[in-house]
Design a protein around this motif. Sequence first.
Motif: not given
Length: 449
Positions: A90-96, A404-406, A429-433, A438-440
């Motif tokens: 449901e979240t957009g392409e701007d989400f990691l 982190v969803l926020a 974790f999906n290593v390809a993603q 910014r995730i870490y």
Amino acid sequence: MQAVRQRMAGRVLAPGARLPSIRGFADTMGVSKSTVVEAYDRLAAEGAIRSRRGSGFYVAGHLPPLSLAEIGPRLDRAVDPLWVSRQSLETGEDFLKPGCGWLPASWLPEESLRRALRSLSRADASTLADYGTPLGLLPLRHLLARRMAEHGIEARPDQIVLTESGTQAIDLLCRFLLEPDDTVVVDDPCYFNFQALLRAHRARVVSVPYTPNGPDIVRFEQVLAEHRPRLYVTNSALHNPTGAVLSPVIAHRVLKLAEQSGLTIIEDDIFADFELEPAPRLAAFDGLDRVVHIGSFSKTLSASLRCGFIAARRDWIEGLTDLKIATSFGASRVSAEFVLGALKDGAYRKHMDGLRGRLARAMTETCARLKAIGIEPWIEPRAGMFLWCRLPDGLDAAEIAQRVLAENIVLAPGNAFSVSLTAGRFLRFNVAQSSDPRIYTALEAAMRR
């Protein structure tokens, strides 16, 4: 079209207002009448305006405005087996999305897909417009039989039913094999959609702890004796979410226990092409007697290509085919032709060779980055895209995921995968993603908080 939209946005043309005549608007805009006709037709197709026979074109009513709360992610959604799917889809392409279960589009064989599309565009009209046969495209079933033979699974093309996805394959098998309140055993942790689908079928779900070599065989035997489950649903090759690989010894024990207790096994082989070294297949040892083998191509080709398969014993095929007709009528001929074209493309094997190497590098890099902030992998998988990781003591994965969803980051908290809810300190974790720094940064900050 832009001029009409601007007038509507500025309320010069309010809902229900009549648009200028074709001749009048053509004169105003300095274009031909045919240009205005095409513009009005396109706006009508979009639903922005409506045509009234003999009267002209009128502005359609405006849609109610969306609130920011409706557009953004649901931060208060409970972490359950559907949490990761809903947030990822449901979240957009701007989400990691390190928590999602698919590869980035840039990692997929785009040129092979485009070649298959171009080839399909030249197919005869019946391929593009007619229903497929109930079993599905025969040349693709032949190809699947050859691919399964590489893993020691003997399946004739008439033992293979094409489905619209791996999920539909399990759904059909549940309809065929289960009654409400039947018991089904799954791994703990297991792919969260197994739980969601089984609950939709009103099955009782029990779980067995999963180890680096397969299910805990002592507990597996106890569960079979205590609950007498009808089905066991598991992954072959690379386990989701742990990345573990079933050992031959455990595979043998699982099959012996299944035979003794009358258990049927659904073996989901969706990650077959990610393997570096072939793992045991329950269906190969069993000969498709108590084991049903399924798979799909959403992970290696495209999630937009909805095409999967079931390989089962011959005397089940007729019943499964009837259920397929009852629930989805015919097979998707276009999807099957598309998949066949992409798999037969000589570039597919080269693509997978490169992809396996790319995933191995991403696995090493992601492990190092996670360890640097105190998150430890449960094991370091031999291949594939998933890392099952443990947070430091005292931290809750669901709380971290909601924090982190926020910040526009979707994680996969462990209890979404656990029937017993004993994976509260784990994240998948999906290593390809997971390449974006910014995730870490966000993870480390959430852990400190």
